[in-house]
Design a protein around this motif. Structure first.
Motif, PDB file in Angstrom:
ATOM      1  N   UNK A  15      13.337  -2.193  25.319  1.00  0.00           N
ATOM      2  CA  UNK A  15      14.143  -2.111  24.388  1.00  0.00           C
ATOM      3  C   UNK A  15      15.256  -0.927  24.650  1.00  0.00           C
ATOM      4  N   UNK A  16      16.311  -1.391  23.657  1.00  0.00           N
ATOM      5  CA  UNK A  16      17.227  -0.180  23.772  1.00  0.00           C
ATOM      6  C   UNK A  16      16.890   0.831  22.794  1.00  0.00           C
ATOM      7  N   UNK A  17      16.415   1.877  23.276  1.00  0.00           N
ATOM      8  CA  UNK A  17      15.983   3.105  22.255  1.00  0.00           C
ATOM      9  C   UNK A  17      16.908   3.528  21.418  1.00  0.00           C
ATOM     10  N   UNK A  18      16.744   3.898  20.215  1.00  0.00           N
ATOM     11  CA  UNK A  18      17.734   4.382  19.280  1.00  0.00           C
ATOM     12  C   UNK A  18      17.020   5.330  18.217  1.00  0.00           C
ATOM     13  N   UNK A  19      17.557   6.383  18.029  1.00  0.00           N
ATOM     14  CA  UNK A  19      17.174   7.226  17.139  1.00  0.00           C
ATOM     15  C   UNK A  19      17.749   7.052  15.785  1.00  0.00           C
ATOM     16  N   UNK A  20      16.809   7.275  14.773  1.00  0.00           N
ATOM     17  CA  UNK A  20      17.554   7.419  13.427  1.00  0.00           C
ATOM     18  C   UNK A  20      19.003   8.149  13.373  1.00  0.00           C
ATOM     19  N   UNK A  21      19.650   7.650  12.639  1.00  0.00           N
ATOM     20  CA  UNK A  21      21.090   8.395  12.574  1.00  0.00           C
ATOM     21  C   UNK A  21      21.132   9.825  12.267  1.00  0.00           C
ATOM     22  N   UNK A  22      20.307  10.168  11.410  1.00  0.00           N
ATOM     23  CA  UNK A  22      20.210  11.669  10.683  1.00  0.00           C
ATOM     24  C   UNK A  22      19.592  12.284  11.960  1.00  0.00           C
ATOM     25  N   UNK A  45       3.659  -2.068  18.631  1.00  0.00           N
ATOM     26  CA  UNK A  45       3.059  -0.777  17.915  1.00  0.00           C
ATOM     27  C   UNK A  45       3.273   0.453  18.541  1.00  0.00           C
ATOM     28  N   UNK A  46       3.926   1.579  17.971  1.00  0.00           N
ATOM     29  CA  UNK A  46       4.387   2.607  18.811  1.00  0.00           C
ATOM     30  C   UNK A  46       3.207   3.667  18.780  1.00  0.00           C
ATOM     31  N   UNK A  47       2.722   3.828  19.564  1.00  0.00           N
ATOM     32  CA  UNK A  47       1.555   4.826  19.866  1.00  0.00           C
ATOM     33  C   UNK A  47       2.085   6.364  19.568  1.00  0.00           C
ATOM     34  N   UNK A  48       0.939   7.172  19.348  1.00  0.00           N
ATOM     35  CA  UNK A  48       1.418   8.577  19.654  1.00  0.00           C
ATOM     36  C   UNK A  48       1.416   8.888  21.170  1.00  0.00           C
ATOM     37  N   UNK A  49       2.193   9.852  21.597  1.00  0.00           N
ATOM     38  CA  UNK A  49       2.432   9.980  22.790  1.00  0.00           C
ATOM     39  C   UNK A  49       1.815  11.801  23.346  1.00  0.00           C
ATOM     40  N   UNK A  50       1.580  11.657  24.435  1.00  0.00           N
ATOM     41  CA  UNK A  50       1.569  13.288  25.129  1.00  0.00           C
ATOM     42  C   UNK A  50       2.524  13.382  26.005  1.00  0.00           C
ATOM     43  N   UNK A  51       3.304  14.386  25.781  1.00  0.00           N
ATOM     44  CA  UNK A  51       4.362  15.020  26.754  1.00  0.00           C
ATOM     45  C   UNK A  51       4.027  16.241  27.388  1.00  0.00           C
ATOM     46  N   UNK A  52       4.663  16.368  28.672  1.00  0.00           N
ATOM     47  CA  UNK A  52       4.428  17.493  29.422  1.00  0.00           C
ATOM     48  C   UNK A  52       5.956  18.255  29.482  1.00  0.00           C
ATOM     49  N   UNK A  53       6.131  19.338  29.195  1.00  0.00           N
ATOM     50  CA  UNK A  53       7.222  20.214  29.331  1.00  0.00           C
ATOM     51  C   UNK A  53       7.683  20.630  30.617  1.00  0.00           C
ATOM     52  N   UNK A  99       5.660  11.809  18.613  1.00  0.00           N
ATOM     53  CA  UNK A  99       6.009  10.629  18.278  1.00  0.00           C
ATOM     54  C   UNK A  99       7.288   9.977  18.992  1.00  0.00           C
ATOM     55  N   UNK A 100       7.343   8.501  18.719  1.00  0.00           N
ATOM     56  CA  UNK A 100       8.682   7.985  19.549  1.00  0.00           C
ATOM     57  C   UNK A 100      10.033   8.643  19.581  1.00  0.00           C
ATOM     58  N   UNK A 101      10.487   8.985  18.220  1.00  0.00           N
ATOM     59  CA  UNK A 101      11.589   9.431  18.089  1.00  0.00           C
ATOM     60  C   UNK A 101      11.690  10.867  18.935  1.00  0.00           C
ATOM     61  N   UNK A 102      10.819  11.734  18.855  1.00  0.00           N
ATOM     62  CA  UNK A 102      10.965  12.886  19.579  1.00  0.00           C
ATOM     63  C   UNK A 102      10.704  12.785  20.987  1.00  0.00           C
ATOM     64  N   UNK A 103      10.130  11.916  21.417  1.00  0.00           N
ATOM     65  CA  UNK A 103      10.087  11.500  22.916  1.00  0.00           C
ATOM     66  C   UNK A 103      11.389  11.015  23.390  1.00  0.00           C
TER      67      UNK A 103
END
Length: 456
Positions: free
Chosen positions: A2-9, A331-339, A121-125
């Motif tokens: 998909x073309x990932x898109x953040x909510x505008x705000x 369905x968007x899962x929760x994610x685990x990211x590493x810094x 979550x997805x947006x933060x990822x």
């Protein structure tokens, strides 16, 4: 993908917040320093080549509002990891997950203090990946995707600063999606509970039969379009966004007009309560009163009905969700990211993988206080999900969702509140006969594109 898109705000906030820190990922600067998101980092964290070295030392792990209910589980996982890797220490932080969660996380990223391992979550990822703050697992841990359901792993890609889609997160838990229905009311309407609809428009066709048979004593669905968009459109295979994600295109597909026309026809036929068109009624409550044929799609809803309306629960049927033209669910899962700014990236990645492995995911999924589904193939193959006995609705839902998760993707589309309100307002006019479906969708798309430009 998909073309990932953040909510505008959120996009605007992140653009302002992260500009000062500098964006992008680099193997080194002019003076030989390695950088990630504007932060000086270990050269091993960026560029090509897998991470190597001993798993040891201290890291910080952050979850989102999980400590109160699941402290025992996470403390157990941490203890097991530390035992398996002597010399390691995991400090657990639990963020309350309130409205300022993203701002706090961005502030950590700016200050080069993003937790080593973080639940996002997805947006933060999307935001952290684009700005270079998460480790590129394709380069640093190329075998990281092996335990996960292939479709989910393949779709969990986000663009880095160069626009290249990378795996920067490990998929974790998610909710499921099923069809739920009142079997007694279905039979009264001449429908077979053993044969629930397989398409969105097929659902509306069955709902018309409910309208004809019910005499207004019960209804098929609630009318508010916000309960169904954009999920119905996506399941029908309608392209909601342009390929670059910068504009809406749903009105260009004739199937969207068919959907509006079907909603309108059902509303006029009495298949939906008249007062539910713009109300915020909860379908779970109406279903629990025995006045709605089709209930919410979240399996957790079944627990609610079981506890609060046991008589209705006994009449509740569960079926696989409508795959429709898409062929699978999303369905968007929760994610685990590493810094990428971690001072101990080898241990951070090792813990992220340990936390999300099949054994640990399955253990959490078995907790009776939570309704979640794991992201690894082995977890979903466990008898806990597959060996279901009896006709208990929740047990059946567990088996259905476990099977569904093997083909589901992470391509779920989310609209901003402003976009959802704008679209619903136009569709409500069509359902009231004040606009044609085509005109309502054309105006909805126009308003949506205006909101995108304004950063809604």
């Amino acid at each position: 993908m998909r073309a990932s898109r953040l909510p505008g705000s959120l996009a605007c906030f992140l653009a302002l917040a992260l500009t000062a820190a500098g964006c992008g990922l680099s193997g080194g600067s002019g003076d030989g320093e390695a950088t990630a998101g504007g932060c000086k980092v270990d050269k091993a964290n960026v560029g090509s080549g897998a991470l190597t070295g001993d798993v040891k030392g201290d890291i910080t792990f952050q979850t989102t509002n999980l400590k109160k209910d699941f402290g025992g589980y996470f403390n157990g996982v941490i203890a097991a990891f530390e035992k398996e890797h002597p010399g390691t220490k995991v400090k657990w932080i639990d963020d309350p997950g309130d409205a300022t969660f993203t701002q706090r996380l961005v502030a950590d990223a700016q200050g080069c203090t993003l937790p080593d391992v973080v639940n996002i979550n997805v947006n933060t990822a999307i935001a952290l990946t684009k700005n270079g703050y998460l480790i590129d697992l394709d380069k640093k841990a190329p075998d990281a995707g092996e335990p996960f359901v292939p479709a989910l792993w393949k779709s969990s890609l986000y663009a880095d600063a160069s626009g290249t889609e990378v795996h920067s997160v490990l998929p974790w838990y998610s909710g499921g999606i099923v069809q739920t229905f009142n079997t007694e009311l279905m039979k009264k309407a001449g429908l077979d509970p053993a044969k629930p609809p397989t398409t969105v428009l097929g659902l509306f066709a069955d709902a018309e039969k409910v309208a004809k048979a019910s005499g207004g004593k019960y209804h098929a669905l609630l009318a508010n379009p916000q309960l169904r968009i954009p999920a119905d459109w996506q399941q029908m295979g309608i392209k909601i966004f342009s390929a670059d994600g910068k504009s809406f295109t749903f009105a260009d597909d004739p199937r969207t007009a068919q959907w509006v026309e079907a909603m309108t026809k059902l509303y006029k036929a009495g298949g939906m309560p008249r007062d539910s068109l713009s109300s915020t009624q909860d379908p779970a409550n109406v279903f629990g009163q025995g006045k709605l044929v089709y209930g919410p799609t979240n399996p957790n809803f079944l627990r609610f009905i079981q506890q609060n309306n046991p008589t209705v629960y006994k009449k509740t049927g569960v079926g696989r969700y409508m795959l429709d033209d898409l062929g699978h669910t999303v369905g968007a899962p929760q994610y685990i990211g590493t810094s990428a700014t971690s001072k101990n990236a080898v241990t951070a990645v090792a813990f992220a993988r340990f936390l999300t492995n099949a054994k640990n995911q399955l253990e959490w999924a078995k907790d009776p206080n939570v309704v979640i589904f794991p992201s690894t193939t082995a977890s979903l193959d466990d008898p806990f999900f597959q060996s279901v006995k009896g006709d208990d609705p929740f047990a059946e839902a567990r088996k259905i969702v476990a099977s569904d998760r093997k083909t589901a993707t992470a391509d779920e589309i989310a609209l901003t509140p402003g976009e959802l309100n704008a679209f619903s307002a136009q569709i409500q006019l069509a359902m009231q006969g004040k606009k044609s479906a085509e005109d309502a969708l054309k105006d909805a798309q126009s308003k949506g594109n205006e909101l995108i430009k304004q950063g809604s």
